[in-house]
Design an enzyme around this catalytic site. Structure first.
Site, PDB file in Angstrom:
ATOM      1  N   ARG B 125       0.821  -1.182   0.181  1.00 52.89           N
ATOM      2  CA  ARG B 125      -0.075   0.002   0.256  1.00 52.89           C
ATOM      3  C   ARG B 125       0.843   1.139   0.117  1.00 52.89           C
ATOM      4  O   ARG B 125       0.386   2.197   0.536  1.00 52.89           O
ATOM      5  CB  ARG B 125      -0.890  -0.029   1.140  1.00 52.89           C
ATOM      6  N   LYS B 147       1.833  11.410 -10.752  1.00 55.04           N
ATOM      7  CA  LYS B 147       0.881  10.625 -11.724  1.00 55.04           C
ATOM      8  C   LYS B 147       1.775   9.328 -12.008  1.00 55.04           C
ATOM      9  O   LYS B 147       2.846   9.474 -12.749  1.00 55.04           O
ATOM     10  CB  LYS B 147       0.628  11.512 -12.759  1.00 55.04           C
ATOM     11  N   GLU B 189       7.496  19.668 -24.337  1.00 55.01           N
ATOM     12  CA  GLU B 189       6.963  20.034 -23.072  1.00 55.01           C
ATOM     13  C   GLU B 189       7.489  21.297 -22.617  1.00 55.01           C
ATOM     14  O   GLU B 189       7.016  22.060 -21.653  1.00 55.01           O
ATOM     15  CB  GLU B 189       6.958  18.808 -22.283  1.00 55.01           C
ATOM     16  N   LYS B 230       6.247  23.098 -13.455  1.00 54.84           N
ATOM     17  CA  LYS B 230       5.252  21.987 -13.052  1.00 54.84           C
ATOM     18  C   LYS B 230       5.055  21.841 -11.488  1.00 54.84           C
ATOM     19  O   LYS B 230       3.820  21.480 -11.083  1.00 54.84           O
ATOM     20  CB  LYS B 230       5.916  20.737 -13.517  1.00 54.84           C
ATOM     21  N   GLU B 240      -5.448  17.066  -9.141  1.00 53.82           N
ATOM     22  CA  GLU B 240      -6.122  17.521 -10.313  1.00 53.82           C
ATOM     23  C   GLU B 240      -7.658  17.483  -9.967  1.00 53.82           C
ATOM     24  O   GLU B 240      -8.441  17.317 -10.587  1.00 53.82           O
ATOM     25  CB  GLU B 240      -6.048  16.366 -11.402  1.00 53.82           C
ATOM     26  N   ARG B 245      -4.284  22.119 -12.064  1.00 53.26           N
ATOM     27  CA  ARG B 245      -3.312  21.150 -13.051  1.00 53.26           C
ATOM     28  C   ARG B 245      -3.798  20.945 -14.167  1.00 53.26           C
ATOM     29  O   ARG B 245      -3.027  20.476 -15.245  1.00 53.26           O
ATOM     30  CB  ARG B 245      -3.439  19.857 -11.930  1.00 53.26           C
ATOM     31  N   ASN B 249      -2.327  20.339 -19.480  1.00 56.98           N
ATOM     32  CA  ASN B 249      -2.825  19.568 -20.555  1.00 56.98           C
ATOM     33  C   ASN B 249      -2.908  20.545 -21.593  1.00 56.98           C
ATOM     34  O   ASN B 249      -3.462  20.112 -22.775  1.00 56.98           O
ATOM     35  CB  ASN B 249      -4.018  19.178 -20.096  1.00 56.98           C
ATOM     36  N   HIS B 252      -2.644  18.953 -25.002  1.00 55.84           N
ATOM     37  CA  HIS B 252      -2.816  17.506 -24.847  1.00 55.84           C
ATOM     38  C   HIS B 252      -4.199  17.085 -25.197  1.00 55.84           C
ATOM     39  O   HIS B 252      -4.316  15.895 -25.646  1.00 55.84           O
ATOM     40  CB  HIS B 252      -2.793  17.174 -23.176  1.00 55.84           C
ATOM     41  N   HIS B 256      -3.661  14.003 -27.737  1.00 56.30           N
ATOM     42  CA  HIS B 256      -4.091  12.864 -27.388  1.00 56.30           C
ATOM     43  C   HIS B 256      -5.034  12.153 -28.432  1.00 56.30           C
ATOM     44  O   HIS B 256      -4.930  10.896 -28.954  1.00 56.30           O
ATOM     45  CB  HIS B 256      -4.820  12.658 -26.082  1.00 56.30           C
ATOM     46  N   HIS B 271       4.392  11.182 -28.621  1.00 57.93           N
ATOM     47  CA  HIS B 271       3.514  12.093 -27.857  1.00 57.93           C
ATOM     48  C   HIS B 271       4.046  13.303 -27.860  1.00 57.93           C
ATOM     49  O   HIS B 271       2.967  14.459 -28.038  1.00 57.93           O
ATOM     50  CB  HIS B 271       4.051  11.626 -26.187  1.00 57.93           C
TER      51      HIS B 271
END
Lengths: 374, 374
Positions: B125, B147, B189, B230, B240, B245, B249, B252, B256, B271
């Site tokens: 955990r 993330k 980025e 960041k 988020e 946050r 994106n 993005h 995507h 990407h």
């Protein structure tokens, strides 16, 4: 339906939530969820056994409250807590196009709750989660506190996340569908809260045990008091970092070792029975170490026996575990910190404490004597 | 080895951590880890490509610092972000008998970091986690912010957890081993942080782009400034939830959709290239909506082109995606909130904002015109 519903609040800042405890809550589940989480959609996760008993009632209640939902029915049993079923649940939730604000609803015992909670904790990096526990063990223990997980080939619950539910709905009426042995096993965890740090609650249980088993207000009170006890510990140490949460493991280090020794065969030993023997062992070991009076240990054991629970290793049917088997399992337990042995020991009824640096050989000798006495 | 090391602090209360950025950090990794996490053992997770280039150096550095460690080498590529490799890593970590206080060390790009971080987040955990990113994209983006995740059959990164590292070591020298296309893709980025809310940084990049590509102090500064950007967003909105946050994106949602339209074929689009085209599209769409001047959109596009990045859908080799393909992908994007379209749009260089309730038809018409223009 009784209007007698107790609410226990788990205080965790912005992750705080309510546990509702009462008879007939399954009929009101949809309304309670809709009132707290307006506009959500859901995925109900359950197993075949529970689905046959309680799923139609929950679904009707969700429909009546206008909660659109998908349903995932899994095979019953501990082997369901696997990577493959985790993937099954996660993909079903994604297929249902649920978003982060939507909910996974676990309807079942600890296996369903642990698995569904883990899926809720990882799909879209964390969705809402509602527990509808249907066993006594799940109502007083696994549904409260946010521990989720699956088993790995190397051991139980070694993989998972802390993911708090948004709501827990414990319908005490559904416990009437449990077989006696399963109710008794859950009762070991109820007694545990008294033995940890609630001597008054333990005394109340000694006087009211038969009423708790019979159902009604005494059962609601016992479950609510257990949830309050667990909620207090979880609020003090959510992620098992400060040590307070370790107290909840009273009886569990010995208990897990026994479960492992019988290869988790539920015909021989279920979790609550392992905890019952483990608590009796923790008390007797505490007596031997000069920490606790023999009178208090006897009182703890007498109560567990009166509830129909085992308190001796010799009560486990089949071949007896050996000391090396048990010591190996104790050494692998998660509560081992950098090689030292940690146990929950006690100074008496309701006076448990975390004992670090317990001497390995003392435990070994104690277990050898316990096994020799039979 | 340069002594020029920049430290960026990610402020997250008791989960705060440092990002170290400098040349030759791989040689000092063991010492840096041992100084911050004394007494730990570790599991190094990497892929075959990175293992060939950098693993011996990291292992020597860990040995020199007395950090006992196991190593897991995975196949390279996006398909490694799967349930089965997650299980492989988790079981290797458990087999190595690592405890909660021990660390998983990710040596590699975004795939390795996301997978190893997810494993670190779920074994027992949650264990400690150290990122040693070896691509520009990973150094400025995926290794910072917590993330983690894997791909599911329904889409990328749909399953994972937020799990912050305890330390990030970005050796800017290892980026010399990247092929040009991969460095350029990461640079998209870097430019993104300027375009979001750092107009001065964007202007500095316009003047210093070639130095950043060449290496040395300018590269360290660009990466450190990106990490600072960041870190500030992550500190404001770790999970988020608050919306801040979402600014990360920028480019993005379109990006995507393009990646999905080419079925994530890296021969056609990686990407960072998708993000580059996506940012150019976000600027042009903002011009069309009367939000941004044509001059600013032109300036953004010119910088990306100068860096060798694509800015038009027609630059993607092979059959062009269709508007329905792109709209379907946009509708499935995680950033869709209860059916409304959310985009990051801009008022100009460094003036991006979260636009909710963007009209679906306006996006559709815009994409049709973009595809018609070629």
């Amino acid at each position: 339906m009784s209007s007698n519903v107790e609410t226990v609040r788990v205080e965790l800042g912005d992750r705080s939530y309510d546990i509702l405890i009462g008879e007939g809550l399954l009929d009101r589940a949809g309304a309670e969820i809709a009132a707290r989480l307006p506009g959500i959609r859901a995925a109900v996760v359950t197993d075949e056994t529970v689905a046959g008993l309680h799923l139609p009632k929950l679904q009707a209640s969700l429909r009546a409250a206008g909660i659109d939902h998908a349903t995932v029915v899994l095979p019953p049993g501990e082997t369901t807590k696997s990577y493959s079923h985790l993937q099954t649940v996660a993909e079903a939730v994604i297929e249902a196009r649920l978003e982060r604000g939507d909910a996974v609803i676990a309807l079942g015992g600890g296996v369903v709750g642990d698995l569904a909670g883990f899926a809720a904790g990882i799909v879209r990096r964390g969705m809402r989660f509602v527990q509808v526990p249907t066993t006594l063990l799940a109502q007083v223990d696994s549904s409260v506190g946010g521990k989720t997980g699956i088993n790995s080939p190397q051991g139980k619950n070694l993989v998972g996340v802390f993911h708090q539910p948004a709501l827990v709905l414990a319908d005490t009426g559904v416990l009437d569908t449990l077989v006696d042995r399963e109710f008794r096993a859950g009762y070991a965890e109820v007694a545990k809260y008294g033995l940890i740090d609630r001597p008054d609650f333990f005394e109340w249980l000694e006087a009211n045990r038969t009423h708790v088993f019979a159902g009604g207000p005494a059962r609601i009170r016992a479950i609510a008091e257990s949830c309050r006890a667990k909620a207090a510990v979880v609020a003090a140490d959510e992620r098992e970092e400060a040590g307070a949460r370790a107290l909840l493991n009273l009886g569990h280090t010995f208990g897990h070792a026994l479960e492992k020794a019988v290869r988790y065969d539920p015909a021989r030993l279920v979790h609550g029975e392992g905890v019952s023997i483990g608590m009796a062992l923790a008390h007797r070991f505490s007596v031997r170490e000069g920490l606790c009076s023999g009178q208090d240990a006897g009182r703890a054991e007498a109560h567990l026996k009166a509830a129909g629970l085992p308190t001796r290793i010799s009560e486990i049917p089949g071949p007896q575990p050996t000391v090396p088997d048990l010591m190996a399992a104790i050494g692998q337990d998660k509560k081992v910190s950098r090689g030292r042995l940690t146990f929950i020991l006690t100074h008496g009824i309701g006076q448990s404490f975390v004992a670090r640096d317990v001497e390995r050989q003392a435990v070994e000798r104690f277990l050898a004597d316990e096994l020799a006495e039979g």
